[in-house]
Design a protein around this motif. Structure first.
Motif, PDB file in Angstrom:
ATOM      1  N   TRP A 148      64.431  58.162  58.166  1.00 20.39           N
ATOM      2  CA  TRP A 148      64.041  58.928  59.337  1.00 20.39           C
ATOM      3  C   TRP A 148      62.843  59.797  58.972  1.00 20.39           C
ATOM      4  N   GLU A 149      61.901  59.919  59.910  1.00 21.65           N
ATOM      5  CA  GLU A 149      60.695  60.694  59.644  1.00 21.65           C
ATOM      6  C   GLU A 149      60.294  61.515  60.868  1.00 21.65           C
ATOM      7  N   ALA A 150      60.004  62.776  60.636  1.00 20.14           N
ATOM      8  CA  ALA A 150      59.311  63.621  61.605  1.00 20.14           C
ATOM      9  C   ALA A 150      58.052  64.070  60.878  1.00 20.14           C
ATOM     10  N   PRO A 151      56.943  63.356  61.011  1.00 27.74           N
ATOM     11  CA  PRO A 151      55.754  63.593  60.185  1.00 27.74           C
ATOM     12  C   PRO A 151      55.353  65.062  60.135  1.00 27.74           C
ATOM     13  N   GLY A 152      55.161  65.540  58.888  1.00 29.10           N
ATOM     14  CA  GLY A 152      54.785  66.922  58.692  1.00 29.10           C
ATOM     15  C   GLY A 152      55.948  67.896  58.718  1.00 29.10           C
ATOM     16  N   GLU A 153      57.176  67.385  59.022  1.00 33.44           N
ATOM     17  CA  GLU A 153      58.317  68.287  59.128  1.00 33.44           C
ATOM     18  C   GLU A 153      59.489  67.867  58.246  1.00 33.44           C
ATOM     19  N   ARG A 154      59.782  66.551  58.185  1.00 29.96           N
ATOM     20  CA  ARG A 154      60.870  66.086  57.322  1.00 29.96           C
ATOM     21  C   ARG A 154      60.826  64.578  57.145  1.00 29.96           C
ATOM     22  N   VAL A 155      61.360  64.118  56.015  1.00 28.19           N
ATOM     23  CA  VAL A 155      61.608  62.702  55.740  1.00 28.19           C
ATOM     24  C   VAL A 155      62.975  62.613  55.085  1.00 28.19           C
ATOM     25  N   ILE A 156      63.829  61.705  55.586  1.00 33.15           N
ATOM     26  CA  ILE A 156      65.199  61.562  55.087  1.00 33.15           C
ATOM     27  C   ILE A 156      65.483  60.089  54.865  1.00 33.15           C
ATOM     28  N   GLN A 170      63.307  65.640  52.213  1.00 31.17           N
ATOM     29  CA  GLN A 170      62.758  66.988  52.189  1.00 31.17           C
ATOM     30  C   GLN A 170      62.515  67.476  53.607  1.00 31.17           C
ATOM     31  N   ILE A 171      62.810  68.751  53.813  1.00 34.68           N
ATOM     32  CA  ILE A 171      62.520  69.432  55.063  1.00 34.68           C
ATOM     33  C   ILE A 171      61.495  70.517  54.747  1.00 34.68           C
ATOM     34  N   ALA A 187      56.849  64.426  46.822  1.00 38.29           N
ATOM     35  CA  ALA A 187      57.225  65.791  47.171  1.00 38.29           C
ATOM     36  C   ALA A 187      56.123  66.490  47.970  1.00 38.29           C
ATOM     37  N   ASP A 188      56.540  67.182  49.021  1.00 38.57           N
ATOM     38  CA  ASP A 188      55.679  67.998  49.884  1.00 38.57           C
ATOM     39  C   ASP A 188      54.745  67.187  50.771  1.00 38.57           C
ATOM     40  N   SER A 189      54.841  65.862  50.728  1.00 38.33           N
ATOM     41  CA  SER A 189      53.998  65.052  51.611  1.00 38.33           C
ATOM     42  C   SER A 189      54.531  65.079  53.035  1.00 38.33           C
ATOM     43  N   LEU A 190      55.864  65.138  53.170  1.00 39.41           N
ATOM     44  CA  LEU A 190      56.546  65.137  54.471  1.00 39.41           C
ATOM     45  C   LEU A 190      56.145  63.933  55.314  1.00 39.41           C
ATOM     46  N   ARG A 191      55.902  62.840  54.631  1.00 43.71           N
ATOM     47  CA  ARG A 191      55.632  61.551  55.261  1.00 43.71           C
ATOM     48  C   ARG A 191      56.263  60.438  54.440  1.00 43.71           C
ATOM     49  N   ILE A 192      56.606  59.343  55.099  1.00 43.66           N
ATOM     50  CA  ILE A 192      57.141  58.188  54.390  1.00 43.66           C
ATOM     51  C   ILE A 192      56.116  57.733  53.359  1.00 43.66           C
ATOM     52  N   GLY A 193      56.579  57.485  52.137  1.00 41.13           N
ATOM     53  CA  GLY A 193      55.687  57.081  51.063  1.00 41.13           C
ATOM     54  C   GLY A 193      55.669  55.574  50.868  1.00 41.13           C
ATOM     55  N   PRO A 194      55.174  55.120  49.727  1.00 37.27           N
ATOM     56  CA  PRO A 194      55.144  53.681  49.458  1.00 37.27           C
ATOM     57  C   PRO A 194      56.539  53.074  49.616  1.00 37.27           C
ATOM     58  N   HIS A 195      56.618  51.973  50.351  1.00 43.01           N
ATOM     59  CA  HIS A 195      57.902  51.336  50.599  1.00 43.01           C
ATOM     60  C   HIS A 195      57.673  49.843  50.801  1.00 43.01           C
ATOM     61  N   GLY A 196      58.735  49.090  50.653  1.00 41.12           N
ATOM     62  CA  GLY A 196      58.604  47.649  50.819  1.00 41.12           C
ATOM     63  C   GLY A 196      59.851  46.919  50.377  1.00 41.12           C
ATOM     64  N   ARG A 197      59.705  45.612  50.215  1.00 48.44           N
ATOM     65  CA  ARG A 197      60.821  44.742  49.844  1.00 48.44           C
ATOM     66  C   ARG A 197      60.349  43.779  48.762  1.00 48.44           C
ATOM     67  N   ILE A 198      61.174  43.615  47.724  1.00 51.99           N
ATOM     68  CA  ILE A 198      60.848  42.747  46.596  1.00 51.99           C
ATOM     69  C   ILE A 198      61.890  41.641  46.518  1.00 51.99           C
ATOM     70  N   GLY A 199      61.441  40.394  46.627  1.00 55.69           N
ATOM     71  CA  GLY A 199      62.344  39.247  46.609  1.00 55.69           C
ATOM     72  C   GLY A 199      62.362  38.550  45.258  1.00 55.69           C
ATOM     73  N   MET A 200      63.272  37.592  45.133  1.00 53.67           N
ATOM     74  CA  MET A 200      63.387  36.835  43.891  1.00 53.67           C
ATOM     75  C   MET A 200      62.115  36.071  43.569  1.00 53.67           C
ATOM     76  N   GLU A 201      61.365  35.705  44.614  1.00 55.17           N
ATOM     77  CA  GLU A 201      60.141  34.932  44.413  1.00 55.17           C
ATOM     78  C   GLU A 201      58.947  35.804  44.033  1.00 55.17           C
ATOM     79  N   ASP A 202      59.112  37.122  44.061  1.00 47.15           N
ATOM     80  CA  ASP A 202      58.018  38.023  43.733  1.00 47.15           C
ATOM     81  C   ASP A 202      57.577  37.814  42.282  1.00 47.15           C
ATOM     82  N   ARG A 203      56.303  37.608  42.069  1.00 47.08           N
ATOM     83  CA  ARG A 203      55.804  37.281  40.723  1.00 47.08           C
ATOM     84  C   ARG A 203      56.019  38.427  39.745  1.00 47.08           C
ATOM     85  N   TYR A 204      55.820  39.648  40.222  1.00 42.80           N
ATOM     86  CA  TYR A 204      56.020  40.783  39.311  1.00 42.80           C
ATOM     87  C   TYR A 204      57.483  40.877  38.895  1.00 42.80           C
TER      88      TYR A 204
END
Length: 248
Positions: free
Chosen positions: A37-45, A121-122, A202-219
């Protein structure tokens, strides 16, 4: 089964969860176990769940509905004044859902039980991380317990205990978690990819790097292979064991 990890770093919070759900070896499916959940500039949970799927779905759905239609009588994750109150709101929502399922009460062995990790963070307060038990009580991460695991945790824990460093970068934390998850899925078929992740700065109050990693992912494939090879090399480099000589 499930495997989820929430981790506190100097830089912020890191979350990773698997997506496997199954009712036997012949009935395997995937389901997202991370909600943000995100309220940009106010909280991310961020919330992750392990346990009865019907329970965790109902908890997330209720939290979503109440956040979209707030009421003074019912606290919501987007209106609670602190992360402690957010954890309390989620715990009370889970208690409500479990009680609706039957007369099992809040026992850890209830078939409707679930365990949750919530962090975020709130504005005006630091990032915080909590683990909510099936009984509805919860604890907060700290210096002695800087990360939480829920679900099938025993196989992936040793690498976390040995390699965790609060000063590590997000990229290093994701690498560490992938090793932990790889060790778990190799030992337990009820845990599996793809893996969802979210890094909150911390203190960004925005969703950060996110994603999905599958079995086929080379890394991920490279991490899995190289980690296995490194373990074999480390074992070979240890001093050889010798049986005691007879009579000694």
């Amino acid at each position: 089964m499930t495997y989820c990890v929430g981790m506190v770093l100097d830089k912020g919070l890191v979350f990773m969860s698997d997506t496997r759900t199954n009712a036997g070896l012949d009935n395997i499916s995937t389901f997202r176990k991370m909600t943000v959940w995100e309220a940009p500039g106010e909280r991310v949970i961020t919330l992750m769940s392990a346990g009865n799927l019907a329970t965790t779905q109902a908890v997330v759905s209720l939290l979503d509905e109440r956040s979209k239609s707030p009421s003074e009588r019912v606290p919501t994750v987007l209106a609670s004044p602190s992360m402690f109150q957010v954890a309390r709101t989620i715990a009370e929502t889970m208690r409500e859902v479990i009680e609706q399922h039957g007369d099992e009460g809040q026992r850890s062995d209830s078939p409707f039980g679930a365990t949750l990790i919530v962090g975020g963070q709130i504005a005006g307060s630091p990032p915080r991380l909590f683990m909510i038990y099936p009984e509805g009580n919860f604890i907060e991460a700290g210096e002695d317990t800087p990360f939480f695991q829920i679900g099938e945790m025993k196989y992936g824990r040793p690498i976390l205990v040995r390699a965790y460093d609060p000063a590590m970068a997000f990229e290093d934390a994701i690498k560490l978690l992938l090793v932990s998850f790889d060790s778990t899925l190799k030992a337990n078929l009820t845990v599996g990819a793809p893996f969802d992740y979210h890094c909150y700065e911390a203190d960004s109050l925005r969703i950060g790097p996110h994603g999905r990693i599958g079995m086929e992912d080379r890394y991920f494939q490279s991490v899995s292979k190289d980690w296995g090879d490194a373990l074999k090399d480390a074992l070979d480099s240890l001093p050889a064991f010798s049986f005691p000589k007879k009579g000694s």
